[in-house]
Enzyme design. Structure first.
Site, PDB file in Angstrom:
ATOM      1  N   ASP A  19       0.834  -1.199   0.000  1.00 53.36           N
ATOM      2  CA  ASP A  19       0.000   0.000   0.000  1.00 53.36           C
ATOM      3  C   ASP A  19       0.871   1.253   0.000  1.00 53.36           C
ATOM      4  O   ASP A  19       0.591   2.236  -0.682  1.00 53.36           O
ATOM      5  CB  ASP A  19      -0.883   0.039   1.259  1.00 53.36           C
ATOM      6  N   ASN A  20       1.950   1.163   0.790  1.00 55.27           N
ATOM      7  CA  ASN A  20       2.852   2.277   0.906  1.00 55.27           C
ATOM      8  C   ASN A  20       3.480   2.643  -0.438  1.00 55.27           C
ATOM      9  O   ASN A  20       3.488   3.814  -0.862  1.00 55.27           O
ATOM     10  CB  ASN A  20       3.933   1.872   1.918  1.00 55.27           C
ATOM     11  N   TYR A  32       2.354   1.920  -3.338  1.00 57.48           N
ATOM     12  CA  TYR A  32       1.303   2.407  -4.229  1.00 57.48           C
ATOM     13  C   TYR A  32       1.008   3.882  -3.948  1.00 57.48           C
ATOM     14  O   TYR A  32       0.949   4.704  -4.867  1.00 57.48           O
ATOM     15  CB  TYR A  32       0.042   1.556  -4.044  1.00 57.48           C
ATOM     16  N   ASP A  33       0.868   4.216  -2.655  1.00 65.00           N
ATOM     17  CA  ASP A  33       0.580   5.608  -2.296  1.00 65.00           C
ATOM     18  C   ASP A  33       1.677   6.542  -2.798  1.00 65.00           C
ATOM     19  O   ASP A  33       1.417   7.642  -3.279  1.00 65.00           O
ATOM     20  CB  ASP A  33       0.450   5.758  -0.773  1.00 65.00           C
ATOM     21  N   SER A  62     -24.380 -12.616 -32.842  1.00 62.32           N
ATOM     22  CA  SER A  62     -24.090 -13.629 -31.826  1.00 62.32           C
ATOM     23  C   SER A  62     -23.392 -14.820 -32.491  1.00 62.32           C
ATOM     24  O   SER A  62     -23.096 -14.785 -33.681  1.00 62.32           O
ATOM     25  CB  SER A  62     -25.358 -14.045 -31.114  1.00 62.32           C
ATOM     26  N   LEU A  63     -23.131 -15.829 -31.694  1.00 65.76           N
ATOM     27  CA  LEU A  63     -22.396 -16.988 -32.195  1.00 65.76           C
ATOM     28  C   LEU A  63     -23.281 -18.218 -32.171  1.00 65.76           C
ATOM     29  O   LEU A  63     -24.112 -18.368 -31.280  1.00 65.76           O
ATOM     30  CB  LEU A  63     -21.200 -17.276 -31.288  1.00 65.76           C
ATOM     31  N   ASP A  86     -17.494 -15.022 -19.989  1.00 61.43           N
ATOM     32  CA  ASP A  86     -18.892 -14.897 -19.597  1.00 61.43           C
ATOM     33  C   ASP A  86     -19.170 -13.527 -18.996  1.00 61.43           C
ATOM     34  O   ASP A  86     -19.220 -13.346 -17.784  1.00 61.43           O
ATOM     35  CB  ASP A  86     -19.219 -16.016 -18.600  1.00 61.43           C
ATOM     36  N   ARG A 141     -23.849  -4.211 -26.338  1.00 64.04           N
ATOM     37  CA  ARG A 141     -24.334  -4.913 -27.526  1.00 64.04           C
ATOM     38  C   ARG A 141     -25.805  -4.586 -27.800  1.00 64.04           C
ATOM     39  O   ARG A 141     -26.208  -4.414 -28.931  1.00 64.04           O
ATOM     40  CB  ARG A 141     -24.171  -6.416 -27.327  1.00 64.04           C
ATOM     41  N   GLU A 197     -15.292  -8.282 -24.201  1.00 62.38           N
ATOM     42  CA  GLU A 197     -16.223  -8.622 -23.139  1.00 62.38           C
ATOM     43  C   GLU A 197     -15.857  -7.845 -21.870  1.00 62.38           C
ATOM     44  O   GLU A 197     -14.691  -7.839 -21.466  1.00 62.38           O
ATOM     45  CB  GLU A 197     -16.094 -10.137 -22.894  1.00 62.38           C
ATOM     46  N   TYR A 221     -11.592  -8.967 -27.952  1.00 59.96           N
ATOM     47  CA  TYR A 221     -11.531 -10.148 -28.818  1.00 59.96           C
ATOM     48  C   TYR A 221     -11.659  -9.867 -30.307  1.00 59.96           C
ATOM     49  O   TYR A 221     -11.568 -10.786 -31.100  1.00 59.96           O
ATOM     50  CB  TYR A 221     -12.503 -11.248 -28.377  1.00 59.96           C
ATOM     51  N   LYS A 267     -19.417 -24.897 -26.384  1.00 60.05           N
ATOM     52  CA  LYS A 267     -19.818 -24.591 -25.006  1.00 60.05           C
ATOM     53  C   LYS A 267     -19.568 -25.769 -24.064  1.00 60.05           C
ATOM     54  O   LYS A 267     -19.565 -26.929 -24.488  1.00 60.05           O
ATOM     55  CB  LYS A 267     -21.309 -24.241 -24.978  1.00 60.05           C
ATOM     56  N   CYS A 290     -54.756 -15.756  -5.063  1.00 56.83           N
ATOM     57  CA  CYS A 290     -55.454 -15.589  -3.795  1.00 56.83           C
ATOM     58  C   CYS A 290     -56.491 -14.491  -4.015  1.00 56.83           C
ATOM     59  O   CYS A 290     -56.197 -13.471  -4.630  1.00 56.83           O
ATOM     60  CB  CYS A 290     -54.446 -15.169  -2.734  1.00 56.83           C
ATOM     61  N   CYS A 307     -55.061  -9.835   2.246  1.00 52.24           N
ATOM     62  CA  CYS A 307     -53.974 -10.805   2.399  1.00 52.24           C
ATOM     63  C   CYS A 307     -52.656 -10.101   2.757  1.00 52.24           C
ATOM     64  O   CYS A 307     -52.172  -9.270   1.992  1.00 52.24           O
ATOM     65  CB  CYS A 307     -53.808 -11.569   1.092  1.00 52.24           C
TER      66      CYS A 307
HETATM   67  S1  IVH Z   1     -16.453 -13.253 -31.052  1.00 54.30           S
HETATM   68  C1  IVH Z   1     -19.947 -12.404 -34.478  1.00 54.30           C
HETATM   69  N1  IVH Z   1     -15.028 -14.065 -29.045  1.00 54.30           N
HETATM   70  O1  IVH Z   1     -20.197 -14.507 -26.985  1.00 54.30           O
HETATM   71  C2  IVH Z   1     -19.757 -12.555 -33.013  1.00 54.30           C
HETATM   72  N2  IVH Z   1     -17.320 -13.589 -28.644  1.00 54.30           N
HETATM   73  O2  IVH Z   1     -22.507 -15.752 -28.236  1.00 54.30           O
HETATM   74  C3  IVH Z   1     -18.302 -12.581 -32.685  1.00 54.30           C
HETATM   75  N3  IVH Z   1     -18.001 -13.883 -26.324  1.00 54.30           N
HETATM   76  O3  IVH Z   1     -21.843 -11.585 -27.970  1.00 54.30           O
HETATM   77  C4  IVH Z   1     -18.089 -12.705 -31.242  1.00 54.30           C
HETATM   78  N4  IVH Z   1     -16.047 -14.507 -25.547  1.00 54.30           N
HETATM   79  O4  IVH Z   1     -20.318 -11.456 -25.946  1.00 54.30           O
HETATM   80  C5  IVH Z   1     -16.240 -13.667 -29.449  1.00 54.30           C
HETATM   81  N5  IVH Z   1     -13.611 -14.767 -27.373  1.00 54.30           N
HETATM   82  C6  IVH Z   1     -14.801 -14.380 -27.766  1.00 54.30           C
HETATM   83  C7  IVH Z   1     -15.906 -14.283 -26.877  1.00 54.30           C
HETATM   84  C8  IVH Z   1     -17.147 -13.890 -27.362  1.00 54.30           C
HETATM   85  C9  IVH Z   1     -17.311 -14.258 -25.254  1.00 54.30           C
HETATM   86  C10 IVH Z   1     -19.432 -13.558 -26.305  1.00 54.30           C
HETATM   87  C11 IVH Z   1     -19.756 -12.248 -26.957  1.00 54.30           C
HETATM   88  C12 IVH Z   1     -20.826 -12.537 -27.962  1.00 54.30           C
HETATM   89  C13 IVH Z   1     -21.322 -13.859 -27.515  1.00 54.30           C
HETATM   90  C14 IVH Z   1     -21.862 -14.623 -28.668  1.00 54.30           C
END
Ligand code: IVH
Length: 695
Positions: free
Chosen positions: A55-56, A58-59, A104-105, A141, A160, A197, A249, A336, A448, A454
């Site tokens: 801490d020191n 850092y300060d 999305s994926l 996640d 997003r 993310e 990413y 997944k 109810c 109630c």
């Molecule tokens: S690439 C065209 N890379 O997964 C979409 N997504 O299910 C390209 N996510 O909305 C996304 N880790 O929030 C990519 N290494 C990663 C990721 C990632 C998590 C999430 C991201 C996306 C969701 C899709």
């Protein structure tokens, strides 16, 4: 010292940096190096919960930076971590359209599905490009966020959202320690867009929850929720106190041309100062499967939560060749982790009364660990679900939970059922107030009927009763109301009109004081003169919103007539279907409710008799309307639009036919619009509709 937020100011500052004399240049260099150090330690301390220096020390570092900044305010860098969060809380987030949609994926869950994914990739590629190299990342996640830089200056962070439009979280993004705010290497890139993310590392999450528990603050269910809740804080000072991190990413705009691979793009992002998670290059499915399995093994030891891996074709040229299929890239998929399912015993089924009177069954489980948390309760939703599952107390059940998804009974092991088990019945009486329970036809949830009586529903009933569109008792805030309820001073809504009898107690009550008490009592007195429709709305009959209350007041003119109305008569009122008719009917059959109503009237609540307009005289009577699309401009939901049209005398139907009088068409109207046009049915757009209803 505040962080500079306007781009122009930042640019100005950079220009200053560019035309510095040698001495100033050295000072700026020193500041930048200190900024880098302090941010690094902030990150280690706040986000990873693993302080890298004492801490020191850092300060001392921070102090050196502050001293320099105080001596040379003109040279102070806009991304300095010593700056307080300068922005004020926002009234709301503004919506921003993404330049490039955030998609999305797709998912795979097994090696076979993975092989299938790779086959689809190969099908789309020419002979010489088949079996491309893949790059594997962790599937973090958290929440997807887009960050934009103009000439190396961070200008905007957007969530997003629905993929097309997200929320502007710029000021919160600025408080995330590992998001670079100035990128010298990108000064000559007009627009750089980096996506990644935002997440809350496990250690930071645990610390946050520990602190929240100690101070009775909000405890989050998991790091993902905590990250989402923090990022959506309107007050950046709160967001700043949350241990968030950003993992980049992808580069979606501004990638230098010499970079031709995803793995290289991530390497470049790292050079720019972004945090990037593990990257692995693989050449075939076996190698990929082996890596995936090794990630499963290291999952628990990672500092943040992941829910799988993401597999991407490494070559960016091939990625654009493969393109997209609807909302998912063909060049990437998520592999997944299997969702967790465990077996346990269902010890009992309890019925709970929600704040709005729904009676829901809750399964009491022998506590088990599923997906990283201990689960001891599981919702069984409603009696229909119990029958569908054929579940009984004493059964062995499979409970499934994935990520932050609420646990669910996915299977009942009937073969393990004890011989003496009994089928589950919907209780005939409310477990809290013992009023009769009803299950309106066509509804899944039992209710109810003790609404105003109630205890489980009373707090909610009280808050609703005093609200603006109901009795509008402005001076009686929710906080006091709940407090009076908890102290037993106000039990039912009728007790509100007896508060004046406790004036002396109230004055001493939590130091309320005479003036506040007088204000509250005056507001209560004022509310006694009301209208029938407000009163009907205020007593909180389920299914009776404002418009329905108006329609009921219109139809019956006074309360006794409404209280005596039969189900058939109620069903004939505009916008009332059989479910609401039954709810209204049973409300007035419950003795407790009638008692409370009588007490309200005895206390002096009154209204003028309603002048009834014959239904035939309503502006849209005799017309049949259909609603399609979304009313974007006014934000009126379809249900509301329906209520409005019905209150004006129209019938609202679900499909367009030659008999349709008009089609109310919002945005993204589809086949109904085409059909209406084909049939020559009048099409009313939102603007005209708003005019029609006088808004
Ligand atoms: S690439 C065209 N890379 O997964 C979409 N997504 O299910 C390209 N996510 O909305 C996304 N880790 O929030 C990519 N290494 C990663 C990721 C990632 C998590 C999430 C991201 C996306 C969701 C899709």
């Amino acid at each position: 010292m505040t962080k500079t937020t306007t781009n122009n100011c930042q640019k100005a500052k950079m220009n200053v940096n560019k035309s510095l004399n040698a001495e100033q240049h050295d000072i700026v260099e020193k500041m930048r190096s200190l900024i880098k150090e302090v941010r690094k330690h902030n990150y280690a301390y706040y986000v990873m919960d693993t302080p890298s220096i004492s801490d020191n020390e850092y300060d001392q570092l921070r102090l050196s930076l502050i001293e320099l900044e105080e001596r040379y305010p003109d040279l102070t860098q806009s991304d300095s971590p010593t700056a307080s969060v300068g922005d004020n809380p926002l009234p709301s987030f503004s919506q921003v359209q993404h330049d490039i949609p955030m998609l999305s994926l797709g998912n795979v869950f097994s090696k076979d599905e993975l092989i299938e994914f790779m086959r689809r990739v190969n099908d789309k590629l020419g002979d010489s490009d088949k079996d491309p190299a893949y790059e594997v990342e962790l599937k973090l996640d958290g929440l997807a966020v887009s960050l934009k830089y103009h000439n190396g200056q961070f200008v905007r962070g957007v969530t997003r959202g629905d993929g097309q439009t997200g929320e502007d979280i710029t000021q919160n993004a600025k408080t995330i320690n590992n998001i670079p705010l100035i990128i010298e290497e990108a000064f000559d890139i007009d627009v750089l867009e980096v996506r990644g993310e935002v997440l809350m590392p496990k250690a930071g999450f645990e610390r946050l929850n520990r602190e929240a528990k100690a101070s009775d603050g909000k405890v989050f269910a998991n790091p993902r929720n905590a990250a989402a809740g923090s990022l959506r804080q309107l007050d950046p000072a709160i967001a700043a106190s949350r241990p968030l991190a950003f993992y980049a990413y992808s580069v979606n705009q501004g990638l230098p041309e010499h970079i031709t691979k995803q793995s290289e793009a991530l390497g470049w992002l790292k050079e720019l100062g972004f945090t990037v998670s593990a990257v692995k290059l693989v050449k075939d499915v076996d190698e990929l499967q082996a890596y995936y399995e090794s990630v499963i093994d290291m999952r628990d030891s990672l500092p943040f939560e992941i829910d799988g891996t993401v597999i991407k074709v490494d070559n960016l040229q091939l990625q654009s060749q493969l393109g997209y299929l609807s909302r998912e890239p063909r060049w990437a998929t998520a592999y997944k982790f299997p969702a967790e399912t465990v077996m346990t015993k269902l010890n009992a089924i309890e019925w709970q009364v929600g704040r709005t009177g729904q009676i829901t069954p809750v399964g009491k489980l022998e506590p088990v660990q599923v997906g990283g948390v201990t689960v001891s309760n599981v919702t069984l939703h409603n009696i229909g679900e119990i029958q569908r599952l054929d579940v009984r107390a004493g059964d062995t059940v499979s409970v499934h939970r994935a990520g932050d998804v609420i646990p669910k009974v996915t299977r009942v092991w009937h073969e393990l059922r004890p011989e003496d088990s009994q089928p589950v019945m919907l209780p005939s009486q409310c477990p809290v107030c013992h009023s009769p329970v009803i299950l309106p036809e066509g509804e899944a949830l039992a209710r109810c009927t003790g609404e105003l009586f109630c205890p489980a529903q009373q707090q909610e009933a009280l808050i609703h009763f005093v609200s603006r569109k109901a009795m509008d008792i402005d001076g009686l805030g929710e906080r006091w109301l709940i407090s009076f309820f908890e102290h037993g001073i106000v039990k039912t809504v009728a007790d509100i009109y007896h508060l004046h009898e406790h004036k002396e107690d109230l004055i001493t009550f939590e130091k309320l004081g005479e003036k506040s008490v007088n204000n509250i009592l005056a507001a209560i007195e004022d509310s006694k003169k009301t209208t029938l429709s407000r009163f009907i709305y205020a007593i909180g009959i389920k299914g009776v919103g404002e418009t329905t209350a108006q329609n009921l007041a219109q139809r019956y003119g006074d309360l006794p007539a409404l209280m005596e109305a039969s189900i058939e008569s109620l069903e004939a009122v505009p916008d009332i279907g059989s479910v609401t008719a039954e709810l209204v009917y049973s409300f007035f059959r419950a003795e407790h409710n009638v008692e409370v109503i009588k007490a309200l009237i005895a206390a002096g609540v009154h209204w003028d008799k309603v002048e009834q307009v014959a239904t035939e005289q309503l502006p849209l009577s005799g017309e049949t309307w259909v609603i399609t699309g979304t009313l974007v401009e006014s934000g009126i939901s379809r249900d509301e639009a329906k209520e409005i049209l019905q209150s004006m005398g129209a019938k609202v139907s679900g499909s367009v036919s030659a008999k349709t009088s008009a089609l109310l068409a919002g945005e993204k109207a589809g086949s109904k619009l085409t059909k209406a046009q084909d049939l020559g049915v009048r099409v009313v757009e939102e603007a005209e509709f708003l005019q029609l209803i006088g808004r």
